[in-house]
Motif scaffolding. Structure first.
Motif, PDB file in Angstrom:
ATOM      1  N   LEU A 184       0.812  -1.226   0.000  1.00 18.06           N
ATOM      2  CA  LEU A 184       0.000   0.000   0.000  1.00 18.06           C
ATOM      3  C   LEU A 184       0.842   1.271   0.000  1.00 18.06           C
ATOM      4  N   LYS A 185       2.080   1.179   0.462  1.00 23.30           N
ATOM      5  CA  LYS A 185       2.956   2.351   0.574  1.00 23.30           C
ATOM      6  C   LYS A 185       2.237   3.509   1.262  1.00 23.30           C
ATOM      7  N   PRO A 186       1.760   3.292   2.483  1.00 28.20           N
ATOM      8  CA  PRO A 186       1.009   4.338   3.188  1.00 28.20           C
ATOM      9  C   PRO A 186       1.829   5.591   3.466  1.00 28.20           C
ATOM     10  N   PHE A 187       3.155   5.437   3.533  1.00 25.95           N
ATOM     11  CA  PHE A 187       4.014   6.586   3.808  1.00 25.95           C
ATOM     12  C   PHE A 187       4.655   7.135   2.539  1.00 25.95           C
ATOM     13  N   GLY A 188       4.120   6.745   1.387  1.00 24.79           N
ATOM     14  CA  GLY A 188       4.692   7.207   0.144  1.00 24.79           C
ATOM     15  C   GLY A 188       6.039   6.539  -0.120  1.00 24.79           C
ATOM     16  N   ASP A 189       6.923   7.274  -0.770  1.00 23.43           N
ATOM     17  CA  ASP A 189       8.223   6.715  -1.134  1.00 23.43           C
ATOM     18  C   ASP A 189       9.311   7.051  -0.119  1.00 23.43           C
ATOM     19  N   VAL A 190       8.923   7.737   0.961  1.00 21.03           N
ATOM     20  CA  VAL A 190       9.905   8.154   1.956  1.00 21.03           C
ATOM     21  C   VAL A 190      10.617   6.976   2.608  1.00 21.03           C
ATOM     22  N   PRO A 191       9.907   5.921   3.043  1.00 19.73           N
ATOM     23  CA  PRO A 191      10.625   4.810   3.677  1.00 19.73           C
ATOM     24  C   PRO A 191      11.705   4.210   2.789  1.00 19.73           C
ATOM     25  N   ARG A 192      11.420   4.031   1.520  1.00  6.83           N
ATOM     26  CA  ARG A 192      12.418   3.445   0.617  1.00  6.83           C
ATOM     27  C   ARG A 192      13.625   4.355   0.476  1.00  6.83           C
ATOM     28  N   LYS A 193      13.368   5.640   0.245  1.00  9.15           N
ATOM     29  CA  LYS A 193      14.467   6.580   0.054  1.00  9.15           C
ATOM     30  C   LYS A 193      15.272   6.784   1.344  1.00  9.15           C
ATOM     31  N   LEU A 194      14.560   6.879   2.462  1.00 13.50           N
ATOM     32  CA  LEU A 194      15.253   7.095   3.726  1.00 13.50           C
ATOM     33  C   LEU A 194      16.067   5.869   4.112  1.00 13.50           C
ATOM     34  N   LYS A 195      15.512   4.690   3.820  1.00 15.70           N
ATOM     35  CA  LYS A 195      16.265   3.469   4.106  1.00 15.70           C
ATOM     36  C   LYS A 195      17.557   3.435   3.303  1.00 15.70           C
ATOM     37  N   LEU A 196      17.488   3.860   2.061  1.00 16.57           N
ATOM     38  CA  LEU A 196      18.679   3.900   1.214  1.00 16.57           C
ATOM     39  C   LEU A 196      19.695   4.872   1.782  1.00 16.57           C
ATOM     40  N   GLN A 197      19.218   6.055   2.145  1.00 12.09           N
ATOM     41  CA  GLN A 197      20.127   7.073   2.684  1.00 12.09           C
ATOM     42  C   GLN A 197      20.759   6.645   4.000  1.00 12.09           C
ATOM     43  N   VAL A 198      19.930   6.196   4.922  1.00 13.66           N
ATOM     44  CA  VAL A 198      20.432   5.820   6.241  1.00 13.66           C
ATOM     45  C   VAL A 198      21.416   4.663   6.135  1.00 13.66           C
ATOM     46  N   THR A 199      21.056   3.653   5.339  1.00  9.28           N
ATOM     47  CA  THR A 199      21.926   2.490   5.214  1.00  9.28           C
ATOM     48  C   THR A 199      23.285   2.882   4.644  1.00  9.28           C
ATOM     49  N   ARG A 200      23.293   3.620   3.549  1.00 11.76           N
ATOM     50  CA  ARG A 200      24.563   4.002   2.935  1.00 11.76           C
ATOM     51  C   ARG A 200      25.401   4.870   3.865  1.00 11.76           C
ATOM     52  N   ALA A 201      24.742   5.843   4.529  1.00 13.13           N
ATOM     53  CA  ALA A 201      25.485   6.771   5.381  1.00 13.13           C
ATOM     54  C   ALA A 201      26.047   6.075   6.613  1.00 13.13           C
ATOM     55  N   PHE A 202      25.233   5.227   7.241  1.00  7.16           N
ATOM     56  CA  PHE A 202      25.695   4.560   8.446  1.00  7.16           C
ATOM     57  C   PHE A 202      26.776   3.526   8.143  1.00  7.16           C
ATOM     58  N   VAL A 203      26.619   2.805   7.054  1.00 12.09           N
ATOM     59  CA  VAL A 203      27.634   1.828   6.664  1.00 12.09           C
ATOM     60  C   VAL A 203      28.961   2.544   6.397  1.00 12.09           C
ATOM     61  N   ALA A 204      28.906   3.639   5.659  1.00 10.56           N
ATOM     62  CA  ALA A 204      30.128   4.377   5.343  1.00 10.56           C
ATOM     63  C   ALA A 204      30.762   4.963   6.595  1.00 10.56           C
ATOM     64  N   ALA A 205      29.942   5.545   7.466  1.00 10.83           N
ATOM     65  CA  ALA A 205      30.478   6.174   8.678  1.00 10.83           C
ATOM     66  C   ALA A 205      31.123   5.145   9.594  1.00 10.83           C
ATOM     67  N   ARG A 206      30.416   4.031   9.802  1.00 11.46           N
ATOM     68  CA  ARG A 206      30.970   3.016  10.696  1.00 11.46           C
ATOM     69  C   ARG A 206      32.238   2.407  10.121  1.00 11.46           C
ATOM     70  N   THR A 207      32.224   2.105   8.837  1.00  7.87           N
ATOM     71  CA  THR A 207      33.383   1.475   8.217  1.00  7.87           C
ATOM     72  C   THR A 207      34.574   2.428   8.197  1.00  7.87           C
ATOM     73  N   PHE A 208      34.325   3.697   7.947  1.00  8.44           N
ATOM     74  CA  PHE A 208      35.410   4.675   7.929  1.00  8.44           C
ATOM     75  C   PHE A 208      36.050   4.784   9.311  1.00  8.44           C
ATOM     76  N   ALA A 209      35.215   4.830  10.343  1.00  8.12           N
ATOM     77  CA  ALA A 209      35.740   4.891  11.704  1.00  8.12           C
ATOM     78  C   ALA A 209      36.557   3.646  12.021  1.00  8.12           C
TER      79      ALA A 209
END
Length: 546
Positions: A184-209
């Motif tokens: 149904l995508k009740p929250f629109g496309d935000v969950p998909r886009k935010l999941k992409l952003q959060v995952t990439r940013a957190f993976v990069a930040a943790r790995t860099f540290a």
């Protein structure tokens, strides 16, 4: 040992031996070890025999001193690099943790202030989100995608109750509701886009540290050198045998020093290739952190993005509810009057907004991510080729050969004269023909080999993080190591960046009770006091965002 002729050029004088004595005593040694005049050198085991200013005790103490000078010089240069990585890791780690703390605190403060008890009753959903994000960063067994999917499913369950307050929903029914999240995508496309952003940013930040910490630990383990007997002999011959000849001010020839250092640091030289690959991978991830994987740009407007998702759910609540009822069945109605309990009588028009640059919280690191990464990038570039240049760096050290001197006025191991032998290459394999240090090229140092493997693994993980792929956590908690290094003894196509317009999103979050009531009244599944329900819904959303 070759016996030197008595006369002429190499003949020692009492004055020279007195200078040797003064230097010897200045190093804390007993003056009684040193003769005041030249003596027969048959007792010498490493330095050239013949007439000499060194006793047997002096030669042995000079041998120990040359090893200590060597260890000290290696440690000094390695410690400078290690301290750089350690301090940058500490700053980055501190920055990231406080970024999360600030994001959670600011959202919580705003929601408590605005919504009071209603927010407090539902705050655990948002607290859990931040708990899991923090746990991921410190190495917890957290699957970011699954965790975020669960967050949106739980938020949907809570919001579905709020937009349908006249119904009673069992846990089983809500489980059915959550199954419709993707469809149904009740929250629109935000969950998909935010999941992409959060995952990439957190993976990069943790790995860099982690990369910064791994570099720190690798240097720590290989900087403690234990010279082999052959290296120890070569160090003595290069640094102090000239004293025995009365030549206390003559320094080693440059090429001579290079051969000795490359032989003594043969195994460290093998680090260079993987070290450079590691540095290149770190620089690649650093570029991501400055651009599409910037954790700061993801966390600052996260409330706006979640708010936008909630508004989308509000606007489409009728259609979403009808489809859920078709799939899961019509839930039981609550007794008359119960649905309106504890619901505020007035609507609200709260506005979500990100921090302006001037309002951005000050982290313990005292800087922004961009400035932090820029600084680290410069240091990484300087650290490249560190191991292949270490022998030359050592030969320029005051303890070894501090001055640029004439090739004919330097110590070549036997006399004050030109050094005629060729310079060997770096690394273990090139030391088979080293004229100064006997190196067994068939026995690599296992401490060094393990660190090369650590660099290879971390480089692979860096490349995965560069492409936005999650990587396993490396435990860096155990920094102690009794190991010492002897002288011989972690690309796929990256998805496009999700651009989020903060200004537009802020505008969408403005909700007035009247408009919300009109939209709810149009629905057959919403009760007549929908504005109040939407108030609850929006509150839950805001809390969720926090």
């Amino acid at each position: 040992m070759a016996r030197l002729p008595l006369p002429s050029l190499l003949c020692l004088k009492s004055k020279s031996c007195l200078e040797v004595l003064q230097v010897y005593v200045s190093k804390g040694f007993n003056k009684n070890d040193a003769p005041s005049n030249e003596i027969n050198g048959d007792h010498l085991k490493i330095c050239a025999q013949g007439y000499t200013c060194c006793s047997q005790e002096m030669e042995e103490k000079y041998r120990q001193q040359s090893k200590e000078d060597f260890r000290s010089a290696v440690g000094e240069h390695c410690n400078a690099l290690q301290n750089m990585f350690a301090s940058r890791y500490k700053k980055f780690d501190e920055f990231f943790k406080e970024l999360l703390e600030n994001a959670e605190k600011s959202l919580n403060d705003m929601f408590v202030r605005t919504y009071g008890r209603l927010y407090m009753q539902n705050s655990e959903l948002f607290k859990d989100l931040f708990v899991e994000l923090k746990r991921y960063y410190v190495g917890g067994n957290v699957n970011l995608e699954e965790m975020l999917n669960d967050f949106w499913a739980r938020l949907l369950e809570r919001m579905f109750r709020l937009v349908n307050p006249q119904h009673h929903f069992t846990d089983e029914y809500l489980e059915c509701v959550s199954k419709y999240t993707e469809q149904l995508k009740p929250f629109g496309d935000v969950p998909r886009k935010l999941k992409l952003q959060v995952t990439r940013a957190f993976v990069a930040a943790r790995t860099f540290a982690q990369g910064l910490a791994v570099a720190r630990d690798v240097i720590n383990k290989v900087s403690v050198v234990n010279p082999t007997p052959s290296c120890s002999h070569a160090l003595l011959k290069m640094t102090y045998c000239s004293h025995c000849r009365g030549l206390v001010t003559v320094k080693p020839c440059s090429n001579y020093c290079s051969n000795v250092m490359r032989g003594c640091l043969a195994n460290q030289g093998d680090l260079d290739s993987e070290w450079n690959n590691f540095i290149d991978a770190m620089l690649m991830v650093a570029e991501r952190l400055e651009g599409p994987f910037n954790i700061e740009s993801v966390m600052d407007p996260i409330d706006v993005k979640i708010s936008d998702a909630i508004m989308n759910m509000q606007e489409n609540s009728v259609q979403v509810s009808q489809k859920v009822f078709q799939g899961c069945g019509l839930p039981k109605a609550l007794p008359a009057g119960r649905a309106s309990r504890s619901v505020p009588e007035s609507g609200f028009s709260a506005r979500f907004r990100p921090y302006n640059p001037e309002e951005r919280p000050t982290t313990a690191a005292g800087t922004s991510l961009d400035r932090l990464v820029t600084d680290v990038k410069e240091k990484l570039k300087q650290a490249k080729k560190f191991w292949s240049s270490l022998p030359s760096t050592m030969c320029n050290d005051e303890k070894m050969a501090p001055e640029h001197i004439s090739e004919d006025e330097c110590w070549n191991g036997n006399a004050k004269s030109r050094y005629l032998l060729a310079v060997t290459g770096n690394g273990l394999a090139n030391q088979g023909n080293n004229p100064e240090v006997e190196v067994d090229i068939t026995k690599p140092d296992m401490v060094i080999r393990r660190q090369i493997m650590s660099l290879q693994i971390m480089t692979s993980k860096m490349k995965n993080a560069y492409n936005g792929n999650d990587v396993d956590f490396i435990d860096i908690s155990d920094e102690s190591s009794g190991e010492g290094s002897g002288s011989g003894c972690e690309y796929q196509h990256c998805p496009s960046e999700f651009e989020f317009n903060v200004t537009d999103s802020v505008g969408k979050t403005v909700v007035h009770g009247k408009n919300a009531g009109e939209k709810s009244a149009a629905s057959t599944v919403c009760w007549s006091r929908a504005a109040q329900a939407l108030c609850l819904l929006f509150l839950a959303v805001q809390r969720q965002w926090r």
